[in-house]
Design a protein around this motif. Sequence first.
Motif, short mmCIF file in Angstrom:
data_model
loop_
_atom_site.label_atom_id
_atom_site.label_comp_id
_atom_site.label_asym_id
_atom_site.label_seq_id
_atom_site.Cartn_x
_atom_site.Cartn_y
_atom_site.Cartn_z
N LEU A 1 -31.64 3.39 10.40
CA LEU A 1 -32.80 3.66 9.56
C LEU A 1 -33.22 5.13 9.59
CD1 LEU A 1 -34.79 0.41 10.32
CD2 LEU A 1 -33.70 1.04 8.15
N TRP A 2 -32.95 5.83 10.68
CA TRP A 2 -33.23 7.27 10.71
C TRP A 2 -32.28 8.01 9.78
CZ3 TRP A 2 -33.48 6.80 16.67
CH2 TRP A 2 -34.78 6.48 17.07
N GLU A 3 -31.07 7.50 9.61
CA GLU A 3 -30.13 8.12 8.68
C GLU A 3 -30.55 7.91 7.24
OE1 GLU A 3 -26.10 6.89 9.28
OE2 GLU A 3 -26.10 7.53 11.37
N LYS A 4 -31.01 6.68 6.93
CA LYS A 4 -31.41 6.35 5.57
C LYS A 4 -32.38 5.18 5.61
CE LYS A 4 -29.72 4.84 1.11
NZ LYS A 4 -28.74 4.00 0.45
N SER A 5 -33.49 5.33 4.95
CA SER A 5 -34.44 4.21 4.85
C SER A 5 -35.28 4.39 3.59
CB SER A 5 -35.32 4.14 6.09
OG SER A 5 -36.22 5.21 6.17
N PRO A 6 -35.83 3.32 3.09
CA PRO A 6 -35.71 1.95 3.64
C PRO A 6 -34.36 1.34 3.31
CG PRO A 6 -37.03 1.92 1.64
CD PRO A 6 -36.70 3.37 1.91
N LEU A 7 -33.99 0.34 4.12
CA LEU A 7 -32.79 -0.45 3.89
C LEU A 7 -33.18 -1.92 3.83
CD1 LEU A 7 -30.22 1.18 6.38
CD2 LEU A 7 -30.28 1.44 3.89
N THR A 8 -32.46 -2.67 3.01
CA THR A 8 -32.72 -4.10 2.94
C THR A 8 -32.07 -4.78 4.14
OG1 THR A 8 -30.70 -4.61 1.73
CG2 THR A 8 -32.67 -4.06 0.40
N VAL A 9 -32.44 -6.03 4.36
CA VAL A 9 -31.84 -6.81 5.43
C VAL A 9 -30.33 -6.82 5.26
CG1 VAL A 9 -31.63 -9.11 6.43
CG2 VAL A 9 -33.88 -8.26 5.77
N MET A 10 -29.85 -7.08 4.06
CA MET A 10 -28.41 -7.19 3.84
C MET A 10 -27.70 -5.84 4.03
SD MET A 10 -28.12 -10.31 3.78
CE MET A 10 -26.34 -10.33 3.70
N GLU A 11 -28.36 -4.75 3.69
CA GLU A 11 -27.78 -3.42 3.94
C GLU A 11 -27.66 -3.18 5.45
OE1 GLU A 11 -29.17 -0.88 0.01
OE2 GLU A 11 -30.62 -1.20 1.64
N LEU A 12 -28.68 -3.58 6.19
CA LEU A 12 -28.63 -3.44 7.65
C LEU A 12 -27.59 -4.37 8.26
CD1 LEU A 12 -32.42 -2.99 8.37
CD2 LEU A 12 -30.61 -1.42 9.10
N VAL A 13 -27.49 -5.60 7.74
CA VAL A 13 -26.47 -6.53 8.23
C VAL A 13 -25.08 -5.90 8.06
CG1 VAL A 13 -25.30 -8.73 7.70
CG2 VAL A 13 -27.80 -8.66 7.94
N ALA A 14 -24.81 -5.33 6.90
CA ALA A 14 -23.51 -4.71 6.63
C ALA A 14 -23.28 -3.49 7.54
CB ALA A 14 -23.40 -4.31 5.17
N ALA A 15 -24.29 -2.64 7.66
CA ALA A 15 -24.15 -1.43 8.47
C ALA A 15 -23.90 -1.76 9.94
CB ALA A 15 -25.40 -0.56 8.33
N LEU A 16 -24.65 -2.73 10.47
CA LEU A 16 -24.51 -3.08 11.88
C LEU A 16 -23.25 -3.90 12.16
CD1 LEU A 16 -28.29 -3.53 12.52
CD2 LEU A 16 -26.82 -1.84 13.62
N LYS A 17 -22.77 -4.59 11.15
CA LYS A 17 -21.48 -5.27 11.31
C LYS A 17 -20.37 -4.24 11.43
CE LYS A 17 -18.29 -8.58 9.49
NZ LYS A 17 -18.12 -9.88 8.99
N ASN A 18 -20.43 -3.20 10.57
CA ASN A 18 -19.42 -2.14 10.60
C ASN A 18 -19.49 -1.33 11.90
OD1 ASN A 18 -18.41 -2.80 8.11
ND2 ASN A 18 -19.63 -1.28 7.01
N ARG A 19 -20.69 -0.96 12.31
CA ARG A 19 -20.86 -0.11 13.50
C ARG A 19 -20.67 -0.85 14.80
NH1 ARG A 19 -25.92 4.06 12.82
NH2 ARG A 19 -25.34 4.83 10.78
N MET A 20 -21.27 -2.05 14.88
CA MET A 20 -21.36 -2.75 16.15
C MET A 20 -20.63 -4.09 16.19
SD MET A 20 -23.13 -0.37 17.41
CE MET A 20 -22.98 -1.12 19.00
#
Length: 129
Positions: free
Chosen positions: A20-39
């Motif tokens: 979220l510090w990189e880009k915000s706001p993000l939707t739940v689904m955008e965060l789900v995708a980002a955290l799946k890729n990263r973590m």
Amino acid sequence: MDSMDNINLTNSEWYVLDCLWEKSPLTVMELVAALKNRMGWAKSTTITTLRRMEDKGLLLCSVQGRAKHYAPAVQKDQAVRGETRSFLNKVYRGSVGLMVSALAEDKALSRAEIDELYEILRKAEEGEL
């Protein structure tokens, strides 16, 4: 959050806030995708973490249509300072000198990092920081 002085973020909270510090706001689904890729997180892990962080006051949430949008309620520089103080107090009894000495003894500092430390100290001495 009222005060960043006592902030204590878990690793999971750091991962979410970093997105979220990189880009915000993000939707739940955008965060789900980002955290799946990263973590490699599952959707349920992300949603549970978001809910807990919202309850703790770490996230701001707004609903637009059917989508929740999240933004950080914590500024990165404040969180970094709080975590740095906590780390220094826990590991080095609050002493920057002890920390730098430990790094120097382990030869963990490159010539460029030593030069950077000299520049930081020069600026601090001259009141430029």
